[in-house]
Design an enzyme around this catalytic site. Sequence first.
Site, PDB file in Angstrom:
ATOM      1  N   ASN A  65       4.179  -7.529   6.702  1.00 47.79           N
ATOM      2  CA  ASN A  65       5.071  -6.915   7.692  1.00 47.79           C
ATOM      3  C   ASN A  65       4.414  -5.741   8.422  1.00 47.79           C
ATOM      4  O   ASN A  65       5.096  -4.929   9.039  1.00 47.79           O
ATOM      5  CB  ASN A  65       6.360  -6.439   7.005  1.00 47.79           C
ATOM      6  N   GLU A  66       3.082  -5.645   8.365  1.00 46.85           N
ATOM      7  CA  GLU A  66       2.390  -4.485   8.920  1.00 46.85           C
ATOM      8  C   GLU A  66       2.807  -4.161  10.349  1.00 46.85           C
ATOM      9  O   GLU A  66       2.971  -2.993  10.715  1.00 46.85           O
ATOM     10  CB  GLU A  66       0.859  -4.697   8.894  1.00 46.85           C
ATOM     11  N   GLY A  69       1.066  -5.132   1.155  1.00 44.83           N
ATOM     12  CA  GLY A  69       0.119  -5.118   0.035  1.00 44.83           C
ATOM     13  C   GLY A  69       0.642  -5.855  -1.185  1.00 44.83           C
ATOM     14  O   GLY A  69      -0.140  -6.342  -2.008  1.00 44.83           O
ATOM     15  N   LEU A  83       0.841  -1.194   0.000  1.00 42.33           N
ATOM     16  CA  LEU A  83       0.000   0.000   0.000  1.00 42.33           C
ATOM     17  C   LEU A  83       0.874   1.240   0.000  1.00 42.33           C
ATOM     18  O   LEU A  83       1.970   1.241   0.580  1.00 42.33           O
ATOM     19  CB  LEU A  83      -0.919   0.002   1.227  1.00 42.33           C
TER      20      LEU A  83
HETATM   21  C1  LIG Z   1      -4.173  -0.234   9.300  1.00 45.42           C
HETATM   22  C2  LIG Z   1      -4.314  -0.967   8.030  1.00 45.42           C
HETATM   23  C3  LIG Z   1      -3.057  -1.506   7.492  1.00 45.42           C
HETATM   24  C4  LIG Z   1      -3.156  -1.807   6.084  1.00 45.42           C
HETATM   25  C5  LIG Z   1      -2.245  -2.814   5.598  1.00 45.42           C
HETATM   26  C6  LIG Z   1      -1.026  -2.198   5.050  1.00 45.42           C
HETATM   27  C7  LIG Z   1      -0.418  -2.725   4.081  1.00 45.42           C
HETATM   28  C8  LIG Z   1       0.779  -2.127   3.458  1.00 45.42           C
HETATM   29  O1  LIG Z   1       1.049  -2.495   2.355  1.00 45.42           O
HETATM   30  S1  LIG Z   1       1.725  -0.946   4.251  1.00 45.42           S
HETATM   31  C9  LIG Z   1       3.166  -0.720   3.228  1.00 45.42           C
HETATM   32  C10 LIG Z   1       4.178  -1.754   3.545  1.00 45.42           C
HETATM   33  N1  LIG Z   1       5.321  -1.644   2.691  1.00 45.42           N
HETATM   34  C11 LIG Z   1       6.564  -1.636   3.129  1.00 45.42           C
HETATM   35  O2  LIG Z   1       6.835  -1.750   4.289  1.00 45.42           O
HETATM   36  C12 LIG Z   1       7.626  -1.487   2.082  1.00 45.42           C
HETATM   37  C13 LIG Z   1       8.441  -0.278   2.312  1.00 45.42           C
HETATM   38  N2  LIG Z   1       9.454  -0.155   1.279  1.00 45.42           N
HETATM   39  C14 LIG Z   1      10.588  -0.875   1.254  1.00 45.42           C
HETATM   40  O3  LIG Z   1      10.863  -1.716   2.080  1.00 45.42           O
HETATM   41  C15 LIG Z   1      11.541  -0.565   0.146  1.00 45.42           C
HETATM   42  O4  LIG Z   1      11.188   0.675  -0.400  1.00 45.42           O
HETATM   43  C16 LIG Z   1      11.576  -1.616  -0.973  1.00 45.42           C
HETATM   44  C17 LIG Z   1      12.222  -2.914  -0.462  1.00 45.42           C
HETATM   45  C18 LIG Z   1      10.197  -1.922  -1.511  1.00 45.42           C
HETATM   46  C19 LIG Z   1      12.433  -1.076  -2.135  1.00 45.42           C
HETATM   47  O5  LIG Z   1      13.683  -0.684  -1.640  1.00 45.42           O
HETATM   48  P1  LIG Z   1      14.623   0.251  -2.525  1.00 45.42           P
HETATM   49  O6  LIG Z   1      14.716  -0.294  -3.895  1.00 45.42           O
HETATM   50  O7  LIG Z   1      15.865   0.437  -1.760  1.00 45.42           O
HETATM   51  O8  LIG Z   1      13.814   1.627  -2.670  1.00 45.42           O
HETATM   52  P2  LIG Z   1      13.663   2.770  -1.562  1.00 45.42           P
HETATM   53  O9  LIG Z   1      13.431   2.184  -0.226  1.00 45.42           O
HETATM   54  O10 LIG Z   1      14.777   3.739  -1.709  1.00 45.42           O
HETATM   55  O11 LIG Z   1      12.291   3.445  -2.011  1.00 45.42           O
HETATM   56  C20 LIG Z   1      12.244   4.356  -3.107  1.00 45.42           C
HETATM   57  C21 LIG Z   1      11.213   5.428  -2.807  1.00 45.42           C
HETATM   58  O12 LIG Z   1       9.938   4.805  -2.656  1.00 45.42           O
HETATM   59  C22 LIG Z   1       9.371   5.154  -1.399  1.00 45.42           C
HETATM   60  N3  LIG Z   1       8.538   4.027  -0.922  1.00 45.42           N
HETATM   61  C23 LIG Z   1       8.939   2.783  -0.644  1.00 45.42           C
HETATM   62  N4  LIG Z   1       7.889   2.038  -0.262  1.00 45.42           N
HETATM   63  C24 LIG Z   1       6.807   2.831  -0.315  1.00 45.42           C
HETATM   64  C25 LIG Z   1       5.425   2.628  -0.029  1.00 45.42           C
HETATM   65  N5  LIG Z   1       4.930   1.428   0.368  1.00 45.42           N
HETATM   66  N6  LIG Z   1       4.589   3.662  -0.174  1.00 45.42           N
HETATM   67  C26 LIG Z   1       5.042   4.871  -0.581  1.00 45.42           C
HETATM   68  N7  LIG Z   1       6.356   5.137  -0.867  1.00 45.42           N
HETATM   69  C27 LIG Z   1       7.214   4.111  -0.728  1.00 45.42           C
HETATM   70  C28 LIG Z   1      10.579   5.388  -0.502  1.00 45.42           C
HETATM   71  O13 LIG Z   1      10.228   6.153   0.620  1.00 45.42           O
HETATM   72  C29 LIG Z   1      11.499   6.111  -1.458  1.00 45.42           C
HETATM   73  O14 LIG Z   1      11.013   7.434  -1.560  1.00 45.42           O
HETATM   74  P3  LIG Z   1      12.043   8.664  -1.727  1.00 45.42           P
HETATM   75  O15 LIG Z   1      12.951   8.646  -0.524  1.00 45.42           O
HETATM   76  O16 LIG Z   1      11.175   9.879  -1.778  1.00 45.42           O
HETATM   77  O17 LIG Z   1      12.776   8.397  -2.980  1.00 45.42           O
END
Ligand SMILES: CCCCC/C=C/C(=O)SCCNC(=O)CCNC(=O)[C@H](O)C(C)(C)COP(=O)(O)OP(=O)(O)OC[C@H]1O[C@@H](n2cnc3c(N)ncnc32)[C@H](O)[C@@H]1OP(=O)(O)O
Length: 325
Positions: free
Chosen positions: A200-201, A176, A131
Amino acid sequence: MAMALRAASRVLLRAGSRLGRREAVDGARRFANKRVLVETEGAAGATRIAVMKFRNPPVNSLSLDFLTEFVISLEKLENDKSIRGVILTSDSLKRGNQTKVAATEKTEEKRATRDHGGRLQERPGIFSAGLDLLEMYGRNPAHYAEYWKAVQELWLRLYLSSLTLMSAINGASPAGGCLLAITCDYRIMADNPKYTIGLNESLLGIVAPFWLKDNYVNTIGHRAAERALQLGTLFPPAEALKVGVVDEVVPEDQVHSKTLSVMAKWLAIPDHSRQLTKTMMRKATADNLIKQREADIQNFASFISRDSIQKSLHMYLEKLKHKKG
Ligand SMILES: CCCCC/C=C/C(=O)SCCNC(=O)CCNC(=O)[C@H](O)C(C)(C)COP(=O)(O)OP(=O)(O)OC[C@H]1O[C@@H](n2cnc3c(N)ncnc32)[C@H](O)[C@@H]1OP(=O)(O)O
């Protein structure tokens, strides 16, 4: 049965050799919106499959726009009677990809890191980062409600799809991203220890919704789900296979062809009996959400609006921003 299997195999193997190409070839079609590319293959009147490729740089997060485009594409495929199987995968977001379509040069640069000699190196692929955290942070309750409705819609559509759905997991697949995978009938993951999958929420200070928890329990069993959800475990491929989050792990360059050959086996089963069986297995879980969708939306909106939860999300976003490549 054997003849049907061979015929389906032929269609799919032809598809396998062609789907990597961009140009329209005999029987191949494609449609795209901004964030989802759909390629279909197969002769008119015959069984066709579709490959839905996510291309929402930089990390294929499930933003509201992406969710909307995803559901529209899926609906289109559901309404096309010639399509029987769909593969979910990520359009490569990596540098050096010959078929890159959506990523800007800047984004491509970000997807690479430099080694000690200053040479650009590919960073691991991403199936979906889950998400979109920016849809859940710093917005108002009406936005949270709208977003959550779209998340529910995606899950219901995928979980109850009459199509045979398979995921070709070619990168990291947290939360997600894992949701997308576990709604599928079969999951094949690339054997790359840098890729992990799971819900991993809890590591973000949030909680998976009950219907996603139920989907996880149905996939890996109650005890394994209980432990993995509390710990927010992200499984590397071998462990994901062991616990049952994925059904197969194959070398990265074989994920697509392997998914096509497994799809051939599934498409050899008559649709009506497979679909009725799928409904029998899944309906009760989906109905649990359907009968309380509005309450679930309100729950989410009020939970995510809490100061303590917003603070947790802020900290997690900061951590992502400042982590070392
Ligand atoms: C209460 C109800 C709960 C609902 C259930 C929730 C479900 C979910 O899905 S919550 C989201 C969970 N996701 C994560 O924990 C993943 C987080 N991201 C990562 O671990 C990493 O970004 C990666 C492994 C997916 C990729 O790593 P890498 O290639 O090193 O890229 P970066 O970490 O540098 O990320 C680039 C850029 O993207 C932004 N970003 C990463 N994930 C998300 C996201 N899920 N949503 C929005 N933005 C995300 C990250 O912050 C970087 O942004 P900038 O620093 O602005 O470049």
